[in-house]
Design a protein around this motif. Structure first.
Motif, PDB file in Angstrom:
ATOM      1  N   ASP A  16      31.774 -62.652 -98.280  1.00 37.53           N
ATOM      2  CA  ASP A  16      31.411 -62.314 -99.651  1.00 37.53           C
ATOM      3  C   ASP A  16      30.569 -61.053 -99.758  1.00 37.53           C
ATOM      4  N   LEU A  17      29.876 -60.725 -98.690  1.00 34.94           N
ATOM      5  CA  LEU A  17      28.961 -59.572 -98.709  1.00 34.94           C
ATOM      6  C   LEU A  17      28.901 -58.943 -97.332  1.00 34.94           C
ATOM      7  N   SER A  18      29.109 -57.636 -97.288  1.00 29.27           N
ATOM      8  CA  SER A  18      28.937 -56.891 -96.038  1.00 29.27           C
ATOM      9  C   SER A  18      27.541 -56.276 -96.008  1.00 29.27           C
ATOM     10  N   ILE A  19      26.927 -56.273 -94.813  1.00 31.43           N
ATOM     11  CA  ILE A  19      25.575 -55.730 -94.656  1.00 31.43           C
ATOM     12  C   ILE A  19      25.541 -54.801 -93.454  1.00 31.43           C
ATOM     13  N   VAL A  20      24.928 -53.616 -93.648  1.00 32.72           N
ATOM     14  CA  VAL A  20      24.679 -52.673 -92.559  1.00 32.72           C
ATOM     15  C   VAL A  20      23.178 -52.448 -92.473  1.00 32.72           C
ATOM     16  N   GLY A  21      22.640 -52.497 -91.266  1.00 29.84           N
ATOM     17  CA  GLY A  21      21.224 -52.239 -91.063  1.00 29.84           C
ATOM     18  C   GLY A  21      20.981 -50.850 -90.494  1.00 29.84           C
ATOM     19  N   TYR A  22      19.770 -50.655 -89.985  1.00 32.58           N
ATOM     20  CA  TYR A  22      19.406 -49.340 -89.424  1.00 32.58           C
ATOM     21  C   TYR A  22      18.342 -49.541 -88.356  1.00 32.58           C
ATOM     22  N   ASP A  23      18.549 -48.999 -87.191  1.00 34.89           N
ATOM     23  CA  ASP A  23      17.647 -48.956 -86.033  1.00 34.89           C
ATOM     24  C   ASP A  23      18.317 -49.516 -84.789  1.00 34.89           C
ATOM     25  N   ASP A  24      19.148 -50.565 -84.935  1.00 32.42           N
ATOM     26  CA  ASP A  24      19.778 -51.232 -83.787  1.00 32.42           C
ATOM     27  C   ASP A  24      18.729 -51.832 -82.869  1.00 32.42           C
ATOM     28  N   LEU A  25      17.837 -52.636 -83.427  1.00 34.94           N
ATOM     29  CA  LEU A  25      16.867 -53.362 -82.615  1.00 34.94           C
ATOM     30  C   LEU A  25      17.599 -54.386 -81.750  1.00 34.94           C
ATOM     31  N   PRO A  26      17.062 -54.713 -80.568  1.00 36.21           N
ATOM     32  CA  PRO A  26      17.764 -55.635 -79.659  1.00 36.21           C
ATOM     33  C   PRO A  26      18.161 -56.958 -80.296  1.00 36.21           C
ATOM     34  N   VAL A  27      17.379 -57.459 -81.249  1.00 35.63           N
ATOM     35  CA  VAL A  27      17.664 -58.759 -81.856  1.00 35.63           C
ATOM     36  C   VAL A  27      18.940 -58.753 -82.698  1.00 35.63           C
ATOM     37  N   THR A  28      19.392 -57.577 -83.149  1.00 35.86           N
ATOM     38  CA  THR A  28      20.492 -57.535 -84.115  1.00 35.86           C
ATOM     39  C   THR A  28      21.810 -58.060 -83.552  1.00 35.86           C
ATOM     40  N   GLU A  29      22.026 -57.932 -82.252  1.00 38.40           N
ATOM     41  CA  GLU A  29      23.277 -58.439 -81.693  1.00 38.40           C
ATOM     42  C   GLU A  29      23.251 -59.952 -81.506  1.00 38.40           C
ATOM     43  N   TRP A  30      22.070 -60.581 -81.696  1.00 44.35           N
ATOM     44  CA  TRP A  30      21.936 -62.029 -81.560  1.00 44.35           C
ATOM     45  C   TRP A  30      21.914 -62.739 -82.901  1.00 44.35           C
ATOM     46  N   LEU A  31      21.957 -61.982 -83.999  1.00 47.01           N
ATOM     47  CA  LEU A  31      22.004 -62.607 -85.317  1.00 47.01           C
ATOM     48  C   LEU A  31      23.374 -63.243 -85.534  1.00 47.01           C
ATOM     49  N   ASN A  32      23.455 -64.121 -86.524  1.00 43.96           N
ATOM     50  CA  ASN A  32      24.740 -64.732 -86.861  1.00 43.96           C
ATOM     51  C   ASN A  32      25.027 -64.507 -88.346  1.00 43.96           C
ATOM     52  N   PRO A  33      25.937 -63.574 -88.663  1.00 41.31           N
ATOM     53  CA  PRO A  33      26.747 -62.779 -87.738  1.00 41.31           C
ATOM     54  C   PRO A  33      25.940 -61.619 -87.130  1.00 41.31           C
ATOM     55  N   ALA A  34      26.432 -61.119 -86.005  1.00 36.78           N
ATOM     56  CA  ALA A  34      25.803 -59.955 -85.383  1.00 36.78           C
ATOM     57  C   ALA A  34      25.836 -58.788 -86.358  1.00 36.78           C
ATOM     58  N   LEU A  35      24.741 -58.059 -86.427  1.00 32.81           N
ATOM     59  CA  LEU A  35      24.561 -57.053 -87.473  1.00 32.81           C
ATOM     60  C   LEU A  35      25.190 -55.704 -87.122  1.00 32.81           C
ATOM     61  N   THR A  36      26.040 -55.213 -88.021  1.00 29.93           N
ATOM     62  CA  THR A  36      26.477 -53.819 -87.954  1.00 29.93           C
ATOM     63  C   THR A  36      25.270 -52.960 -88.345  1.00 29.93           C
ATOM     64  N   THR A  37      24.976 -51.946 -87.562  1.00 31.54           N
ATOM     65  CA  THR A  37      23.756 -51.183 -87.802  1.00 31.54           C
ATOM     66  C   THR A  37      23.896 -49.763 -87.273  1.00 31.54           C
ATOM     67  N   VAL A  38      22.960 -48.931 -87.634  1.00 34.82           N
ATOM     68  CA  VAL A  38      22.912 -47.550 -87.151  1.00 34.82           C
ATOM     69  C   VAL A  38      21.925 -47.480 -85.999  1.00 34.82           C
ATOM     70  N   ASN A  39      22.413 -47.060 -84.850  1.00 35.46           N
ATOM     71  CA  ASN A  39      21.537 -46.936 -83.687  1.00 35.46           C
ATOM     72  C   ASN A  39      20.667 -45.700 -83.820  1.00 35.46           C
ATOM     73  N   GLN A  40      19.365 -45.934 -83.819  1.00 32.98           N
ATOM     74  CA  GLN A  40      18.375 -44.856 -83.787  1.00 32.98           C
ATOM     75  C   GLN A  40      17.715 -44.928 -82.417  1.00 32.98           C
ATOM     76  N   PRO A  41      17.828 -43.890 -81.591  1.00 29.57           N
ATOM     77  CA  PRO A  41      17.346 -43.972 -80.200  1.00 29.57           C
ATOM     78  C   PRO A  41      15.823 -43.936 -80.108  1.00 29.57           C
ATOM     79  N   LEU A  42      15.201 -45.046 -80.473  1.00 28.21           N
ATOM     80  CA  LEU A  42      13.743 -45.090 -80.587  1.00 28.21           C
ATOM     81  C   LEU A  42      13.035 -44.818 -79.262  1.00 28.21           C
TER      82      LEU A  42
END
Length: 337
Positions: free
Chosen positions: A268-294
């Motif tokens: 019903d809703l698509s979400i994109v984040g920003y930073d690509d923190l390590p936790v984002t791949e463990w969310l359900n669903p795994a988060l599409t995000t922008v990798n910022q090389p912190l």
């Protein structure tokens, strides 16, 4: 007296104080009257005085690391990047947090001048003109990571291409077929916040898709802000089918708002984040995000400061690293109408 060439003795004579008093001010000592300190600081600034690097006292080698906020995973990634450089070099890191402010108080500057670190690294924060001179006159170099605003010429900065990150995130959503895309960014007066929204707008413009100004929200880079703005956007009768959040924390807040409203991500809703923190791949669903090389940003800025501490100039005083979209499971084509 030749401007910019004054000695401590000449400055003391001009101000009408003793040489030890000028020395105390230079070393951040607090046992100097405020009016006297102001006169000495003014004379130091007028003559562009710089304390010789050789004057640094013996003792532990330190780097001051200051955050506007440090109680989050984003800050931890910065700390890890700094430690990867400082650890092998046996340089201690002094961590300060400004409680959300983007400018340190004078008391903090006094403490830095007293402990005379190799340098200072400011994260999403900066110094005013007086503070910059106070550090420069003591030969304490500084650099800024992820600057909150335009820095004056000559201030070393390391950031990432926030405009491109916003562009890539929004292009992805538009390519999936979304036409009502909300954006939740950070404070409107923070440079990276504005750049990400500018990228969002540019993606719409290049594809000829109309933008609804009512879908643009400014907040803080925290989950609570994402949640509050997410609830507001998703409660609308003409709600967006996708939201680009300016941080992973904001995206997690939007996810919670969607669940409470009975909306499924990404059905019903698509979400994109920003930073690509390590936790984002463990969310359900795994988060599409922008990798910022912190970590890379922090490590590069640290090396800049240490280079300056050695009396050398870094190869480039201003560096902008690339961002990259990481597609996972939180985005999909919009639901059929």
């Amino acid at each position: 007296m030749a401007q910019g060439r004054a000695t401590i003795a000449e400055i003391a004579q001009e101000v009408g104080v003793s040489v030890p008093t000028v020395s105390k001010v230079l070393n951040g000592r607090t046992d100097v009257a405020e009016a006297t300190r102001a006169k000495v600081e003014e004379a130091l600034a007028r003559h562009a005085y710089r304390k010789p690097v050789s004057g640094r006292p013996a003792g532990p080698r330190l780097l001051d690391l200051v955050f506007h906020q440090a109680d989050n995973m984003w800050a931890q990634e910065i700390v890890k990047g700094v430690e990867l450089v400082c650890g092998p070099a046996r340089i201690g890191v002094v961590l300060s947090e400004l409680g959300g402010s983007h400018r340190p108080p004078q008391e903090w500057i006094d403490d830095v001048m007293a402990r005379r670190p190799l340098g200072v690294l400011l994260v999403l924060s900066g110094l005013d003109e007086t503070q910059r001179h106070q550090l420069s006159s003591r030969s304490i170099p500084f650099a800024v990571v992820d600057t909150e605003g335009e820095q004056p010429a000559g201030v070393p900065t390391v950031g990432s291409n926030n405009w491109n990150g916003g562009l890539a995130a929004t292009r992805h959503l538009l390519a999936l077929g979304h036409r009502r895309i909300g954006v939740i960014s950070g404070p409107a007066d923070v440079l990276c916040s504005r750049a990400r929204v500018d990228g969002y707008r540019s993606a719409h413009d290049e594809m000829g898709v109309a933008r609804d100004p009512g879908l643009v929200r400014w907040g803080e880079f925290i989950a609570e802000s994402g949640y509050a703005h997410g609830r507001d956007l998703l409660d609308r009768p003409d709600r967006p089918t996708a939201i680009f959040a300016g941080s992973d924390y904001q995206a997690m807040g939007v996810m919670r708002a969607a669940r409470e409203l009975g909306l499924r991500v990404p059905d019903d809703l698509s979400i994109v984040g920003y930073d690509d923190l390590p936790v984002t791949e463990w969310l359900n669903p795994a988060l599409t995000t922008v990798n910022q090389p912190l970590r890379e940003m922090a490590g590069l800025a640290t090396r800049m400061v240490l280079t300056l501490a050695e009396g050398r100039r870094p190869p480039s005083p201003r560096v902008e690293l690339l961002t990259e979209l990481v597609v996972r499971s939180s985005t999909a084509p919009p639901p059929a109408i």
